[in-house]
Write a protein that holds these residues in place. Structure first.
Motif, PDB file in Angstrom:
ATOM      1  N   MET A  63      12.458  -5.972   0.311  1.00 49.47           N
ATOM      2  CA  MET A  63      13.535  -5.407  -0.499  1.00 49.47           C
ATOM      3  C   MET A  63      12.987  -4.845  -1.813  1.00 49.47           C
ATOM      4  O   MET A  63      13.362  -3.752  -2.248  1.00 49.47           O
ATOM      5  N   MET A  64      12.093  -5.584  -2.453  1.00 47.86           N
ATOM      6  CA  MET A  64      11.501  -5.118  -3.709  1.00 47.86           C
ATOM      7  C   MET A  64      10.737  -3.817  -3.500  1.00 47.86           C
ATOM      8  O   MET A  64      10.872  -2.864  -4.282  1.00 47.86           O
ATOM      9  N   VAL A  65       9.897  -3.779  -2.451  1.00 43.20           N
ATOM     10  CA  VAL A  65       9.105  -2.585  -2.175  1.00 43.20           C
ATOM     11  C   VAL A  65      10.023  -1.391  -1.906  1.00 43.20           C
ATOM     12  O   VAL A  65       9.813  -0.289  -2.438  1.00 43.20           O
ATOM     13  N   ALA A  66      11.066  -1.604  -1.095  1.00 42.98           N
ATOM     14  CA  ALA A  66      11.991  -0.514  -0.779  1.00 42.98           C
ATOM     15  C   ALA A  66      12.714  -0.032  -2.030  1.00 42.98           C
ATOM     16  O   ALA A  66      12.887   1.182  -2.239  1.00 42.98           O
TER      17      ALA A  66
ATOM     18  N   TYR B 273      13.448   4.098  -6.141  1.00 46.70           N
ATOM     19  CA  TYR B 273      13.457   4.474  -7.559  1.00 46.70           C
ATOM     20  C   TYR B 273      12.494   5.635  -7.808  1.00 46.70           C
ATOM     21  O   TYR B 273      12.844   6.629  -8.455  1.00 46.70           O
ATOM     22  N   ILE B 274      11.261   5.515  -7.313  1.00 47.00           N
ATOM     23  CA  ILE B 274      10.252   6.551  -7.544  1.00 47.00           C
ATOM     24  C   ILE B 274      10.679   7.869  -6.910  1.00 47.00           C
ATOM     25  O   ILE B 274      10.534   8.943  -7.523  1.00 47.00           O
ATOM     26  N   ALA B 275      11.212   7.813  -5.687  1.00 42.08           N
ATOM     27  CA  ALA B 275      11.648   9.044  -5.023  1.00 42.08           C
ATOM     28  C   ALA B 275      12.761   9.720  -5.817  1.00 42.08           C
ATOM     29  O   ALA B 275      12.741  10.947  -6.027  1.00 42.08           O
ATOM     30  N   ALA B 276      13.745   8.943  -6.279  1.00 42.77           N
ATOM     31  CA  ALA B 276      14.841   9.510  -7.071  1.00 42.77           C
ATOM     32  C   ALA B 276      14.325  10.077  -8.384  1.00 42.77           C
ATOM     33  O   ALA B 276      14.776  11.137  -8.844  1.00 42.77           O
ATOM     34  N   SER B 277      13.361   9.385  -8.992  1.00 41.78           N
ATOM     35  CA  SER B 277      12.781   9.866 -10.246  1.00 41.78           C
ATOM     36  C   SER B 277      12.065  11.196 -10.048  1.00 41.78           C
ATOM     37  O   SER B 277      12.206  12.127 -10.857  1.00 41.78           O
ATOM     38  N   CYS B 278      11.285  11.310  -8.960  1.00 39.62           N
ATOM     39  CA  CYS B 278      10.543  12.547  -8.691  1.00 39.62           C
ATOM     40  C   CYS B 278      11.493  13.722  -8.436  1.00 39.62           C
ATOM     41  O   CYS B 278      11.292  14.823  -8.970  1.00 39.62           O
TER      42      CYS B 278
ATOM     43  N   MET C 249       0.802  -1.223   0.000  1.00 47.32           N
ATOM     44  CA  MET C 249       0.000   0.000   0.000  1.00 47.32           C
ATOM     45  C   MET C 249       0.839   1.278   0.000  1.00 47.32           C
ATOM     46  O   MET C 249       0.545   2.207  -0.777  1.00 47.32           O
ATOM     47  N   PRO C 250       1.889   1.406   0.842  1.00 46.00           N
ATOM     48  CA  PRO C 250       2.704   2.636   0.770  1.00 46.00           C
ATOM     49  C   PRO C 250       3.317   2.856  -0.611  1.00 46.00           C
ATOM     50  O   PRO C 250       3.402   3.997  -1.081  1.00 46.00           O
ATOM     51  N   LEU C 251       3.715   1.763  -1.260  1.00 44.72           N
ATOM     52  CA  LEU C 251       4.281   1.874  -2.610  1.00 44.72           C
ATOM     53  C   LEU C 251       3.232   2.371  -3.593  1.00 44.72           C
ATOM     54  O   LEU C 251       3.513   3.239  -4.435  1.00 44.72           O
TER      55      LEU C 251
ATOM     56  N   THR D  28       5.462  -1.668 -14.788  1.00 46.95           N
ATOM     57  CA  THR D  28       5.884  -3.071 -14.778  1.00 46.95           C
ATOM     58  C   THR D  28       6.423  -3.480 -13.413  1.00 46.95           C
ATOM     59  O   THR D  28       6.224  -4.624 -12.979  1.00 46.95           O
ATOM     60  N   GLN D  29       7.076  -2.570 -12.716  1.00 45.00           N
ATOM     61  CA  GLN D  29       7.557  -2.895 -11.375  1.00 45.00           C
ATOM     62  C   GLN D  29       6.403  -3.079 -10.396  1.00 45.00           C
ATOM     63  O   GLN D  29       6.468  -3.936  -9.502  1.00 45.00           O
ATOM     64  N   LEU D  30       5.344  -2.302 -10.552  1.00 45.17           N
ATOM     65  CA  LEU D  30       4.171  -2.493  -9.699  1.00 45.17           C
ATOM     66  C   LEU D  30       3.552  -3.865  -9.935  1.00 45.17           C
ATOM     67  O   LEU D  30       3.118  -4.542  -8.981  1.00 45.17           O
ATOM     68  N   LEU D  31       3.503  -4.295 -11.194  1.00 45.76           N
ATOM     69  CA  LEU D  31       2.997  -5.638 -11.496  1.00 45.76           C
ATOM     70  C   LEU D  31       3.868  -6.708 -10.846  1.00 45.76           C
ATOM     71  O   LEU D  31       3.360  -7.702 -10.311  1.00 45.76           O
ATOM     72  N   MET D  32       5.189  -6.507 -10.881  1.00 50.23           N
ATOM     73  CA  MET D  32       6.092  -7.462 -10.256  1.00 50.23           C
ATOM     74  C   MET D  32       5.868  -7.538  -8.751  1.00 50.23           C
ATOM     75  O   MET D  32       5.812  -8.625  -8.162  1.00 50.23           O
ATOM     76  N   VAL D  33       5.725  -6.398  -8.120  1.00 55.97           N
ATOM     77  CA  VAL D  33       5.569  -6.371  -6.659  1.00 55.97           C
ATOM     78  C   VAL D  33       4.229  -6.982  -6.246  1.00 55.97           C
ATOM     79  O   VAL D  33       4.161  -7.809  -5.322  1.00 55.97           O
ATOM     80  N   VAL D  34       3.154  -6.598  -6.932  1.00 55.65           N
ATOM     81  CA  VAL D  34       1.837  -7.124  -6.584  1.00 55.65           C
ATOM     82  C   VAL D  34       1.793  -8.635  -6.804  1.00 55.65           C
ATOM     83  O   VAL D  34       1.267  -9.391  -5.968  1.00 55.65           O
ATOM     84  N   GLY D  35       2.340  -9.105  -7.928  1.00 57.99           N
ATOM     85  CA  GLY D  35       2.363 -10.540  -8.185  1.00 57.99           C
ATOM     86  C   GLY D  35       3.197 -11.293  -7.170  1.00 57.99           C
ATOM     87  O   GLY D  35       2.834 -12.403  -6.747  1.00 57.99           O
ATOM     88  N   THR D  36       4.315 -10.718  -6.759  1.00 54.30           N
ATOM     89  CA  THR D  36       5.168 -11.364  -5.763  1.00 54.30           C
ATOM     90  C   THR D  36       4.483 -11.421  -4.412  1.00 54.30           C
ATOM     91  O   THR D  36       4.568 -12.431  -3.695  1.00 54.30           O
ATOM     92  N   ALA D  37       3.786 -10.345  -4.035  1.00 50.94           N
ATOM     93  CA  ALA D  37       3.091 -10.308  -2.747  1.00 50.94           C
ATOM     94  C   ALA D  37       2.057 -11.424  -2.642  1.00 50.94           C
ATOM     95  O   ALA D  37       1.784 -11.933  -1.544  1.00 50.94           O
TER      96      ALA D  37
END
Length: 479
Positions: A60-63, A68-73, A6-8, A35-44
């Motif tokens: 680790m994946m969520v972090a 990545y998102i914080a650095a991108s923003c 959820m935080p992600l 695509t990373q969100l799909l990976m995280v949700v599927g892994t969860a």
């Protein structure tokens, strides 16, 4: 375990509102986050709640994705501020003129060379796994497509499959798209029929070895290309392309027999396969790989280096994906690669994952923000950029060698070739969108009402010679 995601998801919403809504999802940064969100949700959905190893992997994946998102923003805000200070009027330009690259000279030569290499490769293999699988399903005697597929690129005779893939999966279909754009905008019926033959050969090459991943990746590339050719406007083709690709996915699933019941219900089998591809297969492979590598020593980049060396002829490269496959299925005749973040963890440890995620966020944001900011591009540049976007944006497994195998270098060369063509000063034929044609028709009608006669307007056939950034076409003039 879905609560940990959820935080992600909330941070992804902030990322979209802050930056993605300005440049779109079909960009390196926007597509990568999806695509990373799909990976995280599927892994969860796959982790065992009582497993400390599984939970550590998911955390680790969520972090990593959050960093990545914080650095991108942060990078986006810095780039936007600098851009507004330097060139306020043009910093938010989102449209551009598109010129057609004719099927002549180097374009035609490289297309013919790629086709020859593709046909030579299949002739050397001796069969097409796709066609044999289809024939077997129709005759009621299904073929062992898995073995045929393996033998086509890892049999007793080494046939340089990685190099052949660059031509049959990347260069040839990309150039066919450029040729087809020219043909359907400027040529007659005979040329269009010839273009459709080239398309058929491209589909044959993409599906011929029995691996649908290349077909799906190129379909994503084609979606991005159509979006860009329409100058970042959603057209009916952006919506029709997935529907047009679905019959080929159905046929491939039926021919390859990848799902139980594919022969009886190919539609249901394809739906199951699509679900597994996006939300199960890579996630399961990544989880199994982390379980396998978590207790192994950190490689400090040696495994990535071995993977990159595998690009060289005769070098087997990293065997990690085969070893993980053996833990799942008891055999090494297949691959189960780690996820991107699992691979980074195996090579550089937990701290390395977090640093890598931050660097990747900066890099993809710079690529997204700095690309396509001129006022004029040609179709060769756009298909190259679309391929780079699809390849980098869908990077979810393995290390940098995965990008090389999927054609990143080939797409970069196509992009560079298109830029060279633009700088050469050759005559440019502008592609006029349907919206601009309607505007021109309305102006012509108004002109005719005022003067009693109307100017002629032939869409797609405006020939100009671009002489530099101050030329009306290079400056984004509308015809």
């Amino acid at each position: 375990m879905m609560w940990i995601v959820m935080p992600l998801l909330l941070l992804a919403v902030v990322h979209y509102l802050l930056s993605v809504r300005h440049y779109g999802v079909l960009t390196p940064d926007g597509l990568f986050v999806c695509t990373q969100l799909l990976m995280v949700v599927g892994t969860a959905a796959l982790v065992e709640p009582g497993s400390s190893v599984d939970n550590a992997y998911l955390q680790m994946m969520v972090a990593a994705v959050m960093i990545y998102i914080a650095a991108s923003c942060v990078t986006y805000l810095a780039l936007r501020t600098r851009s507004e200070q330097l060139t306020p009027p043009r910093s938010e330009r989102r449209t551009f003129q598109v010129s057609l690259v004719p099927p002549k000279g180097p374009v035609l030569l490289v297309t013919a060379l790629s086709l020859a290499i593709m046909l030579t490769y299949f002739a050397a293999v001796g069969y097409s796994a796709f066609l044999l699988g289809l024939q077997g399903q129709l005759s009621g005697s299904p073929q062992d497509v898995a073995t045929l597929r393996l033998q086509s690129y890892a049999g007793e005779t080494y046939l340089f499959p990685g190099y052949a893939n660059q031509f049959k999966n990347v260069i040839y279909p990309a150039l066919v798209v450029v040729i087809l754009t020219w043909v359907f905008m400027r040529s007659g019926l005979a040329a269009r029929l010839g273009g459709l033959v080239l398309v058929g050969l491209a589909v044959f090459g993409l599906l011929g070895t029995g691996q649908r991943g290349a077909f799906i990746l190129f379909l994503v590339t084609l979606l991005i290309y159509v979006f860009l050719v329409n100058r970042r406007r959603v057209s009916r083709w952006v919506l029709l392309l997935p529907a047009m690709g679905l019959p080929f996915a159905l046929l491939a699933t039926y021919a390859l027999g990848r799902s139980a019941g594919a022969a009886d219900s190919p539609v249901a089998a394809t739906s199951e396969e699509l679900y597994r591809r996006f939300l199960n297969d890579n996630q399961l492979s990544g989880l199994a790989a982390y379980r396998y590598t978590e207790s192994l020593p950190v490689q400090y980049g040696r495994e990535w280096l071995a993977g990159l060396q595998g690009i060289l002829p005769g070098d087997r490269g990293s065997s990690l994906a085969n070893e993980v496959f053996a833990t799942l299925y008891g055999s090494t005749v297949g691959t189960a690669p780690p996820s991107l973040w699992g691979s980074a963890h195996h090579n550089f440890g937990t701290l390395g994952v977090l640093v890598f995620a931050a660097l990747l966020g900066v890099a993809l944001q710079v690529l997204t923000f700095r690309s396509l900011r001129r006022a004029s591009y040609n179709t060769l540049e756009l298909i190259g950029y679309a391929g780079v976007t699809a390849t980098v944006g869908t990077w979810t497994v393995a290390g940098p060698d995965a990008l090389m195998n999927l054609g990143l270098v080939a797409y970069l060369l196509i992009w560079y070739g298109g830029a060279r063509w633009s700088r050469s000063g050759r005559p440019a034929f502008l592609l006029v969108s349907a919206e601009d044609r309607r505007r021109a028709a309305r102006r012509a009608s108004a002109y005719g009402t005022a003067t009693g006669r109307a100017p002629t307007f032939e869409p797609g056939r405006h020939r100009v010679r671009s002489t530099g950034p101050d030329h009306p076409v290079a400056a984004g003039a509308r015809l």
